[in-house]
Design an enzyme around this catalytic site. Structure first.
Site, PDB file in Angstrom:
ATOM      1  N   CYS A   1      20.057  39.889 -83.243  1.00  0.00           N
ATOM      2  CA  CYS A   1      20.102  40.716 -84.455  1.00  0.00           C
ATOM      3  C   CYS A   1      19.734  42.168 -84.173  1.00  0.00           C
ATOM      4  O   CYS A   1      20.178  43.077 -84.871  1.00  0.00           O
ATOM      5  CB  CYS A   1      19.143  40.170 -85.509  1.00  0.00           C
TER       6      CYS A   1
ATOM      7  N   ASP B   1      13.962  34.935 -86.391  1.00  0.00           N
ATOM      8  CA  ASP B   1      13.814  33.743 -87.221  1.00  0.00           C
ATOM      9  C   ASP B   1      14.497  32.539 -86.591  1.00  0.00           C
ATOM     10  O   ASP B   1      13.992  31.419 -86.637  1.00  0.00           O
ATOM     11  CB  ASP B   1      14.393  33.995 -88.614  1.00  0.00           C
TER      12      ASP B   1
ATOM     13  N   CYS C   1      17.184  41.784 -88.188  1.00  0.00           N
ATOM     14  CA  CYS C   1      16.816  40.430 -88.595  1.00  0.00           C
ATOM     15  C   CYS C   1      16.154  40.437 -89.976  1.00  0.00           C
ATOM     16  O   CYS C   1      15.762  41.474 -90.502  1.00  0.00           O
ATOM     17  CB  CYS C   1      15.911  39.798 -87.546  1.00  0.00           C
ATOM     18  N   ASP C   2      15.991  39.247 -90.534  1.00  0.00           N
ATOM     19  CA  ASP C   2      15.707  39.070 -91.963  1.00  0.00           C
ATOM     20  C   ASP C   2      14.552  39.910 -92.514  1.00  0.00           C
ATOM     21  O   ASP C   2      14.652  40.491 -93.591  1.00  0.00           O
ATOM     22  CB  ASP C   2      15.388  37.602 -92.251  1.00  0.00           C
ATOM     23  N   LYS C   3      13.409  39.928 -91.812  1.00  0.00           N
ATOM     24  CA  LYS C   3      12.221  40.577 -92.366  1.00  0.00           C
ATOM     25  C   LYS C   3      12.220  42.080 -92.140  1.00  0.00           C
ATOM     26  O   LYS C   3      11.434  42.809 -92.737  1.00  0.00           O
ATOM     27  CB  LYS C   3      10.946  39.957 -91.780  1.00  0.00           C
TER      28      LYS C   3
ATOM     29  N   CYS D   1      22.876  37.009 -88.246  1.00  0.00           N
ATOM     30  CA  CYS D   1      23.592  35.758 -88.524  1.00  0.00           C
ATOM     31  C   CYS D   1      24.701  35.977 -89.543  1.00  0.00           C
ATOM     32  O   CYS D   1      24.505  36.630 -90.568  1.00  0.00           O
ATOM     33  CB  CYS D   1      22.610  34.694 -88.993  1.00  0.00           C
TER      34      CYS D   1
ATOM     35  N   GLU E   1      10.321  28.762 -93.002  1.00  0.00           N
ATOM     36  CA  GLU E   1      11.655  28.357 -93.432  1.00  0.00           C
ATOM     37  C   GLU E   1      11.956  26.956 -92.907  1.00  0.00           C
ATOM     38  O   GLU E   1      11.606  26.627 -91.775  1.00  0.00           O
ATOM     39  CB  GLU E   1      12.702  29.346 -92.918  1.00  0.00           C
TER      40      GLU E   1
ATOM     41  N   SER F   1      15.715  29.093 -94.982  1.00  0.00           N
ATOM     42  CA  SER F   1      16.610  30.050 -94.362  1.00  0.00           C
ATOM     43  C   SER F   1      17.765  30.323 -95.309  1.00  0.00           C
ATOM     44  O   SER F   1      18.154  29.467 -96.108  1.00  0.00           O
ATOM     45  CB  SER F   1      17.147  29.463 -93.057  1.00  0.00           C
TER      46      SER F   1
END
Length: 572
Positions: free
Chosen positions: A61, A93, A134-136, A206, A457, A483
């Site tokens: 990511c 993640d 990435c997500d965070k 992702c 998650e 997730s």
């Protein structure tokens, strides 16, 4: 409407904070330090622009983000700024999923926010470009941007392209689900290995409408990214140009005096929630948008997600509930093409200011409509659902609320006996040993913000359930979260959590639990008197971590219903 630039400005006038670092004889030592990292005499006359990079080799990511940061730096310099790149952390993640490492994922959001705020505050940057993958990263960057409240642009690092195995597109969720499929004998070891080796073909986040793509879309709808930024593939010339333009634009925002708190209004958050529902986005958007709103001071609650979701149909056929990935959406018009469609139907606030200096409506007027004949985004006459798939449930198991996602589900309700587990690992073992059966409602508790800690998650668990062929016949509730790649009849963010004495803590095997997404209900078939009786006997288990960052996190973190933000003890 675009704010007018002050015709009397000079570069020195744009130094709204950095002048205290570079101006006057007393600041000669400060300037000496800056000369050592490349500043020249002329740079001290320019506004200082921080380029917050989340580059790291720990995840696909973010592996390419240093290159993107350098492009943003070039754009800021060409526009008359004095830019500097600095780094903050990221965790993967996907790599931390399914084991103890996931406890650190959500806390990383707070550390990202804190670290960007610390560098931006200490260096006295006049403006900021933040680049997340990435997500965070994304909510962390936005939280810091709000705290600093200097002209800022967020850039999404971009989505990954799909992998391919035996003629079909695959992604990260494919390999998680393959674990259950292989154990169940549905695929052989050769195919299992092929999926592992081809699921992640390169750089980028992702690929489905998972958390990274969801939050990138939400941030563009908030007005904090340039139009089209959320849909562009990571490995593309367009993404490099997106970063360059962001660097240029943030200097222009200084001239126009546009600040994050001018953009991040209540209507802007409503726009973000509307787009997330139309796209079938991740349940994590609830957690992160609440957290960003708390930083701004905008009043936003879980109930707002439900109210807006009832008005906005689910339009996009995107994974995990659908067929396509973000790169497919990008080819037919991207997230801003979907926003244009929502605006035309009166489902967005078009008068919201954005980082372009124009309103959302003005930006979208310049955007082409979604491609004719495409089948990724449906029209309003034929939606996947008349209402959005992000659903807030309440009841005696979740008086503060819980979050469910119905995208792609044929079944929206289940009543069944509880199968109770006090950790994700114990539940995963039971699934792999075929101890979870059709009709069960799995309960995973002590995985909340404090109890986990960090709201792990549950993709490993939910993917294993799907891989076993139980995705539509087993319910699952947890005070942890999911997730963006999770799909199934699953409910997360149950609040209050078990660790603080929420009703989920007193559930026993065999208790009859009902999940009903259509009626917005999550409950257990117990009287209030019985719940109180059990709670009286309940004893809070000891916290899992006594020292280090997770112990600090537990002492400061709030309920999932408030975004699981950390805050000083005296304000809790």
């Amino acid at each position: 409407m675009r704010k007018k630039t002050d015709e009397n400005f000079t570069p020195r006038n744009l130094k709204i904070r950095s002048s205290m670092v570079t101006e006057g004889d007393r600041r000669a030592p400060n300037r000496a330090m800056l000369r050592a990292v490349g500043f020249k005499d002329e740079d001290f006359e320019k506004p200082m622009v921080g380029i917050a990079s989340t580059w790291g080799e720990v995840t696909p990511c973010n592996i390419h983000i240093l290159k993107l940061a350098e492009k943003a730096k070039q754009g800021a310099r060409d526009a008359g700024g004095a830019p500097q790149i600095f780094n903050t952390i990221t965790v993967s993640d996907g790599i931390s999923m399914g084991h103890e490492g996931m406890h650190f994922s959500l806390p990383s959001r707070e550390i990202i926010a804190d670290s960007i705020e610390i560098v931006g505050g200490a260096q006295r940057y006049d403006a900021m470009v933040a680049i997340g993958g990435c997500d965070k990263n994304m909510p962390g960057c936005l939280m810091a941007i709000v705290r600093l409240n200097v002209p800022s642009v967020f850039v999404y690092g971009g989505t990954i392209l799909p992998g391919n195995c035996r003629g079909r597109d695959i992604d990260i969720v494919s390999i998680f689900e393959a674990v259950g499929e292989f154990q169940a004998g549905k695929i052989d070891r050769e195919e299992f290995k092929e999926i592992e080796c081809h699921a992640i073909p390169g750089a980028g986040s992702c690929g489905g409408m998972y958390t990274a793509n969801t939050m990138a879309s939400a941030i563009e709808a908030l007005g904090m990214s340039l139009p089209g930024s959320s849909s562009m593939p990571a490995e593309s010339d367009r993404k490099l140009q997106d970063c360059y333009r962001a660097g240029q634009r943030v200097v222009e925002m200084l001239k126009e005096k546009i600040f994050p708190k001018d953009i991040l209004t209540r209507p802007a958050f409503e726009n973000a929630i509307a787009l997330v529902n139309a796209l079938g986005g991740s349940t994590n958007a609830v957690l992160h948008l609440l957290a960003i709103a708390k930083e701004v001071g905008v009043r936003l609650s879980m109930n707002d997600f439900d109210k807006i979701g009832r008005k906005v149909p689910h339009l996009a056929d995107l994974k995990p509930g659908g067929k396509y990935v973000m790169a497919d959406l990008d080819r037919v018009g991207g997230g801003h093409g979907v926003m244009k469609r929502l605006l035309e139907e009166g489902l967005l606030h078009g008068d919201c200011l954005t980082v372009t200096g124009k309103t959302l409506a003005q930006n979208l007027k310049e955007v082409e409509s979604l491609a004719a004949g495409q089948n990724i985004v449906r029209d309003f006459k034929n939606p996947f659902s008349e209402i959005g798939p992000i659903v807030i449930l309440k009841g005696n198991l979740a008086p503060e609320g819980a979050v469910c996602k119905t995208a792609g589900l044929k079944r929206h309700a289940i009543t069944g006996p509880a199968r109770v587990f006090n950790s994700e690992e114990k539940c995963f073992e039971a699934i792999m040993e075929d101890k979870v059966q059709a009709g069960d409602v799995v309960v995973i508790r002590y995985e909340g913000p404090k109890g986990g800690p960090g709201m792990r998650e549950m993709l490993a668990v939910t993917a294993a359930i799907a891989g076993k062929g139980l995705g539509e016949s087993v319910g699952l509730i947890t005070d942890g979260r999911f997730s963006g790649g999770t799909h199934g009849l699953v409910v997360g963010h149950v609040a209050p959590e078990a660790q603080v004495g929420g009703a989920i803590a007193i559930l026993r095997n065999g208790d009859k639990i009902t999940i009903d997404a259509d009626r917005r209900r999550l409950g257990v078939d117990l009287s209030q008197a019985e719940i109180k009786k059990r709670l009286k006997k309940w004893r809070q288990p000891p916290l899992r971590y006594k020292a280090g960052v997770l112990a600090k996190y537990v002492s400061l973190v709030s309920s999932a219903s408030e975004g699981a933000i950390t805050r000083p003890l005296q304000t809790q």
